[in-house]
Design an enzyme around this catalytic site. Structure first.
Site, PDB file in Angstrom:
ATOM      1  N   LYS A 126       1.043  -1.685  -0.032  1.00 45.39           N
ATOM      2  CA  LYS A 126       0.400  -0.065  -0.181  1.00 45.39           C
ATOM      3  C   LYS A 126       1.014   1.062   0.231  1.00 45.39           C
ATOM      4  CE  LYS A 126      -4.570   0.965   0.441  1.00 45.39           C
ATOM      5  NZ  LYS A 126      -6.093   0.247  -0.169  1.00 45.39           N
ATOM      6  N   ASP A 166      -6.934   4.499  -4.412  1.00 52.51           N
ATOM      7  CA  ASP A 166      -7.421   4.445  -3.783  1.00 52.51           C
ATOM      8  C   ASP A 166      -8.433   5.707  -2.979  1.00 52.51           C
ATOM      9  OD1 ASP A 166      -8.266   2.569  -0.896  1.00 52.51           O
ATOM     10  OD2 ASP A 166      -7.064   3.962  -0.094  1.00 52.51           O
TER      11      ASP A 166
HETATM   12  P1  NDP Z   1     -12.393   7.624  -3.256  1.00 49.12           P
HETATM   13  O1  NDP Z   1     -12.029   8.781  -2.983  1.00 49.12           O
HETATM   14  O2  NDP Z   1     -13.830   8.073  -4.243  1.00 49.12           O
HETATM   15  O3  NDP Z   1     -14.409   7.930  -1.878  1.00 49.12           O
HETATM   16  C1  NDP Z   1     -14.238   7.816  -0.583  1.00 49.12           C
HETATM   17  C2  NDP Z   1     -15.142   9.177  -0.189  1.00 49.12           C
HETATM   18  O4  NDP Z   1     -15.115   8.851   0.737  1.00 49.12           O
HETATM   19  C3  NDP Z   1     -15.602  10.145   0.007  1.00 49.12           C
HETATM   20  O5  NDP Z   1     -17.361  10.594  -0.716  1.00 49.12           O
HETATM   21  C4  NDP Z   1     -14.875  11.079   0.629  1.00 49.12           C
HETATM   22  O6  NDP Z   1     -15.576  11.781   0.915  1.00 49.12           O
HETATM   23  C5  NDP Z   1     -15.198   9.830   2.352  1.00 49.12           C
HETATM   24  N1  NDP Z   1     -13.957  10.072   3.226  1.00 49.12           N
HETATM   25  C6  NDP Z   1     -13.025   9.781   3.170  1.00 49.12           C
HETATM   26  N2  NDP Z   1     -12.155  10.045   3.782  1.00 49.12           N
HETATM   27  C7  NDP Z   1     -13.333  10.500   5.036  1.00 49.12           C
HETATM   28  C8  NDP Z   1     -12.997  11.065   6.259  1.00 49.12           C
HETATM   29  N3  NDP Z   1     -12.270  10.529   7.376  1.00 49.12           N
HETATM   30  N4  NDP Z   1     -14.612  11.036   6.735  1.00 49.12           N
HETATM   31  C9  NDP Z   1     -15.277  10.711   6.036  1.00 49.12           C
HETATM   32  N5  NDP Z   1     -15.746  10.822   4.338  1.00 49.12           N
HETATM   33  C10 NDP Z   1     -14.239  10.506   4.369  1.00 49.12           C
HETATM   34  O7  NDP Z   1     -12.413   5.973  -2.279  1.00 49.12           O
HETATM   35  P2  NDP Z   1     -13.253   4.721  -2.393  1.00 49.12           P
HETATM   36  O8  NDP Z   1     -14.424   4.916  -2.956  1.00 49.12           O
HETATM   37  O9  NDP Z   1     -12.145   4.087  -3.643  1.00 49.12           O
HETATM   38  O10 NDP Z   1     -12.269   4.477  -1.339  1.00 49.12           O
HETATM   39  C11 NDP Z   1     -13.927   4.231  -0.302  1.00 49.12           C
HETATM   40  C12 NDP Z   1     -12.966   3.434   1.365  1.00 49.12           C
HETATM   41  O11 NDP Z   1     -13.275   1.781   0.044  1.00 49.12           O
HETATM   42  C13 NDP Z   1     -11.541   3.475   1.496  1.00 49.12           C
HETATM   43  O12 NDP Z   1     -11.538   2.710   2.701  1.00 49.12           O
HETATM   44  C14 NDP Z   1     -10.607   2.441   0.358  1.00 49.12           C
HETATM   45  O13 NDP Z   1      -9.971   1.952   1.388  1.00 49.12           O
HETATM   46  C15 NDP Z   1     -11.866   1.325   0.468  1.00 49.12           C
HETATM   47  N6  NDP Z   1     -11.367   0.214  -1.219  1.00 49.12           N
HETATM   48  C16 NDP Z   1     -11.327   0.482  -2.251  1.00 49.12           C
HETATM   49  C17 NDP Z   1     -10.849   0.452  -2.613  1.00 49.12           C
HETATM   50  C18 NDP Z   1     -10.949   0.541  -4.682  1.00 49.12           C
HETATM   51  O14 NDP Z   1     -10.837  -0.022  -5.619  1.00 49.12           O
HETATM   52  N7  NDP Z   1     -11.257   1.890  -5.201  1.00 49.12           N
HETATM   53  C19 NDP Z   1     -10.345  -1.472  -2.655  1.00 49.12           C
HETATM   54  C20 NDP Z   1     -11.204  -1.919  -1.552  1.00 49.12           C
HETATM   55  C21 NDP Z   1     -10.793  -0.554  -0.596  1.00 49.12           C
HETATM   56  P3  NDP Z   1     -14.123  13.946   0.683  1.00 49.12           P
HETATM   57  O15 NDP Z   1     -14.764  13.360  -1.159  1.00 49.12           O
HETATM   58  O16 NDP Z   1     -15.676  14.823   1.547  1.00 49.12           O
HETATM   59  O17 NDP Z   1     -12.966  13.207   1.381  1.00 49.12           O
END
Ligand code: NDP
Length: 453
Positions: A126, A166
């Protein structure tokens, strides 16, 4: 055996102080492994767990770049190469101001087990940076990505370490990172996944984590003879995982009533339909706006701003059948877990990594609800990344339907592996133990075969 868990935790806390997320991730895994280590003293003798909690390599570097005002900015870049026993390091890059060594070590550690569960040959890693893409221009993001890759490129490669996206790293960032890698290495190779479709990407990769999470949840429901038809679901986040979780839930006849970002959440009692989801995708992926705008466009929906003084997240306090935390780590605490249970939720499927605190996990397990930990439920993303690597190696692309079928089969297999391992080790229906044990065994056996490295 309790003392062995304590011994490992003492070691990890002493060696990696100030990294609570990493400690949390390790604790959950080693607690699941008690019976395995009791039945297999050879793993203890070979110090498999002691080796697994120590990254094979950690790279930390300076990332200087110039903003649109001509000011020099300095961020910190990381890559954690955690474990390569079953394949090249594989795992995403996170760009978020909260990123530091402990967050990435927790994510890399989880990734080792997750990748093992996918059945594909991928080790765990990571990386990322404390850079915040929010509010930056495309040119600033590009200059940052180019500087980040200028150092990272010497540590990665299609047979060494293959990063992906991510939080904060989507198609735009992967494009800039890939462009700079290609320029520096002077070769066109599958060194990153999540690439654009026209230049080596795989169909279904953007959808994979969200779709996979729902496929896994559907398997859990099927163990009780149920489907998603007519079920009400809470989804958090509004990024990649949340969007495609919502899309698949809609396809299966469920109703999704919430989405969020770090500023707040919306509750739409009528349900987020296809047209509203298209609005969210345009809002988030193109205009890069805030979820608040959903309630401006659809005034019947209620927007609640995030309140950091609250001891719970009100998003989890609505009547529903299922919850899909898809934003970030520790977004469901003990109080949120109680709210979910009190509101009728009996399925929790983690799209995000480690979104539930240990107190919340304990409550879900005690209540015997269908609870899928992230390392199993969100493995679809890295699984299709593995399929992207396979297609790049063959210089050939599968159709959308072919990749989706493979993803679906992989998620069913992961579900079956979890169910089987949980029963074999005395905790039937406990997907946390199932995922940790099944993921561990494959990596541990490979490490045993490969000697002390
Ligand atoms: P994105 O950046 O596309 O979206 C993240 C979302 O979560 C946004 O809506 C963001 O809001 C919100 N968010 C992020 N940090 C915080 C926080 N500290 N508090 C509140 N809201 C938060 O990321 P992903 O959708 O790719 O990832 C989401 C989760 O899924 C993570 O835990 C990631 O590790 C996990 N994941 C992702 C994978 C992938 O293929 N993308 C694979 C496996 C797991 P804002 O825009 O306001 O920051």
């Amino acid at each position: 055996m309790g003392s062995y868990v304590d011994e490992i935790m003492e070691l990890v806390q002493r060696r990696s102080p100030g990294e609570p997320e990493f400690h949390q991730a390790v604790q959950e895994v080693v607690e699941s492994l008690e019976l395995v280590l009791e039945r297999h003293p050879e793993y203890r003798k070979a110090k498999i767990v002691e080796r697994m909690v120590e990254p094979e390599r950690v790279v930390m570097f300076r990332v200087p770049w110039i903003d649109d005002q001509g000011e020099i900015q300095v961020n910190r870049g990381f890559r954690i190469e955690m474990n390569s026993a079953i394949g090249p390091y594989k795992g995403g890059l996170r760009f978020h101001p909260s990123v530091y060594l402990g967050i990435l070590k927790f994510l890399a550690f989880e990734q080792v087990f997750k990748n093992s569960l996918t059945t594909l040959p991928m080790g765990g890693g990571k990386g990322g940076s404390d850079f915040d893409p929010k509010g930056k221009s495309d040119m600033e993001v590009m200059r940052f990505c180019q500087s980040f890759m200028t150092e990272l490129f010497r540590h990665i490669g299609p047979n060494t370490d293959v990063p992906a996206g991510d939080i904060g790293v989507g198609g735009r960032e992967i494009g800039y990172l890939f462009g700079q890698y290609k320029r520096l290495a002077n070769e066109f190779t599958g060194v990153l996944t999540g690439k654009g479709l026209g230049w080596g990407g795989s169909l279904i990769r953007p959808e994979a984590t969200g779709y996979g999470s729902v496929y896994f949840a559907a398997e859990m429901l099927a163990t009780r003879g149920e489907t998603f038809e007519g079920k009400t679901c809470l989804v958090s986040g509004s990024g990649n995982v949340a969007q495609y979780t919502t899309e698949k839930l809609l396809q299966l006849g469920a109703k999704v009533v919430t989405l969020s970002d770090s500023s707040g959440y919306i509750y739409d009692e009528e349900g987020i339909d296809r047209e509203k989801l298209d609005f969210v995708m345009e809002l988030k992926n193109v205009r890069r706006g805030r979820i608040r705008e959903y309630a401006e466009k659809y005034p019947h929906a209620i927007y609640t701003p995030a309140d950091p003084t609250l001891d719970h997240n009100p998003l989890w306090n609505h009547t529903a059948d299922a919850a899909f935390p898809s934003a970030t780590q520790n977004e469901i605490n003990g109080k949120d877990a109680r709210h979910l249970l009190d509101n009728g939720v009996y399925l929790v499927c983690e799209g995000a990594n480690m979104p539930t605190t240990p107190e919340g996990v304990e409550l879900f397990i005690d209540k015997g609800i269908l609870y899928a930990p992230g390392k199993a439920a969100n493995a679809g993303g890295v699984a299709v990344s593995g399929l992207e690597m396979a297609q790049n190696s063959m210089r050939f692309n599968w159709t959308r339907d072919e990749v989706d079928k493979r993803l679906h089969t992989i998620m069913k297999t992961i579900h079956a592996e979890c169910v089987d391992a949980a029963s074999r080790y005395g905790t039937p229906g406990n997907y946390v133990n199932g995922a940790n044990i099944a993921g561990f065994l494959k990596v541990a056996n490979a490490m045993m075969d490969q000697g002390v490295v």
